[in-house]
Design a protein around this motif. Sequence first.
Motif, PDB file in Angstrom:
ATOM      1  N   SER A  43       1.485 -21.314 -33.636  1.00 56.12           N
ATOM      2  CA  SER A  43       0.591 -21.406 -32.490  1.00 56.12           C
ATOM      3  C   SER A  43       1.307 -22.107 -31.350  1.00 56.12           C
ATOM      4  O   SER A  43       1.977 -23.121 -31.560  1.00 56.12           O
ATOM      5  CB  SER A  43      -0.674 -22.180 -32.880  1.00 56.12           C
ATOM      6  N   ALA A  45       1.028 -23.097 -26.859  1.00 48.82           N
ATOM      7  CA  ALA A  45       0.137 -23.210 -25.700  1.00 48.82           C
ATOM      8  C   ALA A  45       0.908 -22.859 -24.439  1.00 48.82           C
ATOM      9  O   ALA A  45       2.064 -23.266 -24.267  1.00 48.82           O
ATOM     10  CB  ALA A  45      -0.423 -24.624 -25.587  1.00 48.82           C
ATOM     11  N   ASP A 282      -7.691 -18.011 -26.114  1.00 44.37           N
ATOM     12  CA  ASP A 282      -6.480 -17.693 -26.877  1.00 44.37           C
ATOM     13  C   ASP A 282      -6.389 -16.200 -27.146  1.00 44.37           C
ATOM     14  O   ASP A 282      -7.368 -15.451 -27.017  1.00 44.37           O
ATOM     15  CB  ASP A 282      -6.458 -18.469 -28.198  1.00 44.37           C
ATOM     16  N   ARG A 305      -2.433 -19.999 -27.126  1.00 46.24           N
ATOM     17  CA  ARG A 305      -3.599 -20.667 -26.551  1.00 46.24           C
ATOM     18  C   ARG A 305      -3.383 -20.888 -25.061  1.00 46.24           C
ATOM     19  O   ARG A 305      -2.260 -21.100 -24.602  1.00 46.24           O
ATOM     20  CB  ARG A 305      -3.843 -22.003 -27.255  1.00 46.24           C
TER      21      ARG A 305
END
Length: 595
Positions: A43, A45, A282, A305
Amino acid sequence: MAITGQRFRRVATLAAIAGASAMVLAACTTSGEQEGDAGDTISIAVTNAFTSFNGDTPQANLDTNGMVGYLTGVSGGLGLGGFMRLDTDFSLIKDESFGTYERVSEDPLTVKYTLNDGLKWSDGEPITADDMLFSWAQSSGYYDDATLDPETGEAISGTQYFSLAGSTAGLDTTSFPEIGDDNLSLTIEYASPYVDWELVNLIGKPAHVIAEKAGVSLEDFVALLKELPQGDPAAPVEANPTLKAAADFWNTGYDVTSFPEDESLLVGSGPFTVTAFTAESDITLTKNPEYKGDLAPEYETLIIRFIGDSNAQVTALQNGEVNAIYPQPSADTLDALEAANAVTYEGSQLAYDHLDLKQSSAVFADPKVREAFLKTVPRQQILDSIITPVNPSAEVLNSQIFVPANPEYADAVKASGYDEFNEPDIEGAKALLAGATPTVRILYNTNNPNRVDSFNAIRQSAESAGFIIVDAGSPDWSSLLSGGEYDASIFGWVSPGAGNAALPQIFKTRGGGNYNDYSNPDVDILVDESQVSLDADELADIKIQIDAFTKKDGYGLPLFQTPGLFADNGTIKGLEYFGGQTGIVWNAQDWTLAG
């Protein structure tokens, strides 16, 4: 950042024609179940939200859209699931697990593209020359017969089918392609030399999906492309309804505000495919089971995200909510990352922030008002407050085309004289205004702290000279750049790092990224010359001349080159800095989970 790029993207921001790439805007509803176990998921950002599965249109030419297009193979430019991509030094990497291309003739310039046998789109349909033919048709403007109003850019006769964020330059000189090798090869011949021929990646949207949206079979759609004559603005004809339906869908049908019920919007050629999307939150990508190339990731799921606040990104990284982040750099962000014991990856971006004056705006019709406004801009103050704390050696940027690291930069500054505006000249501005108090509406991204700071500094300085400044800032700034009600704009462009397609995109009359309606016949000629010049010295001189014209015409002001920053918390391996428009995801296929 010399404008060498595929087309530029807006940074909040890649969009690129299926040929050479362009500049993109810079950064600056639950969709479904996320696939993959938590231990097999990475994951990250990023700053900006995703808005479209087609980042190659003017309204969707944003960095995050381009990142997703790059990973899924449908960006229409350089990326995974195509013929080529870029390395960290912006050199070209050919992907021969996808196919090959070769220049089979220099005069006339002729290039043959050959797909490997057995390639499939993510929905299982074969990738063939039909798909390359559609990419060529969409990117070349071959069927257009529109005559555009010189004032508005609207068609006053004929039809302009596809709306590109970039330009048709180069491919617009090609004749109808030759298809061969059992429908796996496509050969295009250029009427003129083309400087970026090696960056033309003829894979974009799947032709079978576009055909379906146009209401016909793939076979009938390809037959139509073969039968339709080349458009002639001198003899326009009624728009072909099937091609018009295909173009209309390509232009707007991929824009989304929630996960699409129509899964055909998700079809791509790359090693990743989108499986979930929540607007403003996201987007989830998983391994494409139909992908057979060399760039498949070891992990199953990548979640991107959208976190606009850099401090919130750092918090998410520190808490283990994400493995890596791509924040907007600032001294506070660097301090927070150090306190969090994060690993940082720093460098210069091929991106710059700038203030553009809308040339069609009534308030700037008078050149004296344009000059007066530019005299008020506190560029050194903006640099010192935003960039110097991150990069103490940074300097005010004095070129629209080059950055200080480019060998042409010093000559460009000498030719243009942009450095005359390093410090405000309030008294000089007042003298030009002669008591007038013009109203200027300034558009910028209200969710970007750097742009807010730039706006406030410009407003305070301009008002001291007599201007009335209206705050036209908006979180929807990118969609307002084209056709919005404003007189000046503050935003950023990010370059992919290769090619010259950004020149017609941004500086040519009615270019796909010419949001401030800039038009100069001499610049149009120079831009056209830039696309056919194969001499490096001549090309550099052309760019320097264009740069000088923008200063003379009161185009606006470059502000600063943007620093870049990635960071991770030690839970993944393989991150490496890249200053182009695909940012942190440029080598996402190579990442692995640590431990």
